[in-house]
Design an enzyme around this catalytic site. Structure first.
Site: not given
Ligand code: IDP
Ligand code: MG
Length: 166
Positions: A24, A64, A100, A127, A130, A141
């Site tokens: 990212k 997304y 993952r 974070n 992805h 994807e």
């Molecule tokens: P993942 O990346 O571990 O699959 P997902 O639940 O698919 O997690 O969420 C996609 C991305 O959205 C996350 O990696 C994170 O950067 C962001 N995200 C998820 N939940 C939140 C939130 O509550 N606040 C802000 N950003 C979030």
């Molecule tokens: Mg996800």
């Protein structure tokens, strides 16, 4: 190719899979590309495609789409389009779940040390990485980020020393 690995107590079939990984914008800006790519190489996966790209709003929204109704959707799209990402496809036995696991929990505050997020990130919004969450998501994807002719079929010399066929 279907390979079989032993856990010691049971045999699990590990189908060769491809998964989409994005480094990212935060990690690209922080100079963490090499660190993250090296982890997948060290584990024994091999890359099928890698490109630095500026993600468009359209691709970000489609990528997304499952989060469209969530309150953070707008800021998520804004973040992923704010600066280049390194988009990659990694291949290997059980690659989707393996990546993952290597990424760690979504929120770095609770990602285990030793995982990518647990070692390199603090914030949920930034974070660093992805990874597709299922083989079905991976197919969708990969097709969203790469044209078929960008995916390079090859066998890594190390593969035979990563997983025994017997
Ligand atoms: P993942 O990346 O571990 O699959 P997902 O639940 O698919 O997690 O969420 C996609 C991305 O959205 C996350 O990696 C994170 O950067 C962001 N995200 C998820 N939940 C939140 C939130 O509550 N606040 C802000 N950003 C979030
Ligand atoms: Mg996800």
């Amino acid at each position: 190719m279907v390979a079989v690995a032993s856990t010691g107590t049971e045999e699990i079939t590990m189908q060769s899979e491809r998964t989409l990984v994005l480094i990212k914008p935060d990690a690209v800006q922080r100079g963490q590309i090499g660190e993250i790519v090296a982890r997948f190489e060290r584990r024994g996966l091999h890359p099928v495609a890698i490109k630095l790209m500026q993600v468009s709003v359209d691709i970000a929204q489609r990528h997304y789409a499952e989060h469209r109704e969530r309150p953070f959707f707008g800021s998520l799209v804004e973040f992923i389009t704010s600066s280049p990402v390194l988009a990659m496809v990694w291949e290997g036995p059980g690659a989707v779940a393996m990546v993952r696991g290597m990424m760690g929990a979504t929120n770095p505050a609770s990602s285990a040390p030793g995982t990518i997020r647990g070692d390199l990130a603090i914030s949920l919004a930034m974070n660093v990485v992805h990874g597709s969450d299922s083989p079905q998501s991976a197919r969708r994807e990969v097709a969203l980020f790469f044209a078929d002719d960008e995916l390079v079929e090859w066998k890594s010399a190390g593969a035979a020393w990563v997983l025994s066929e017997s």
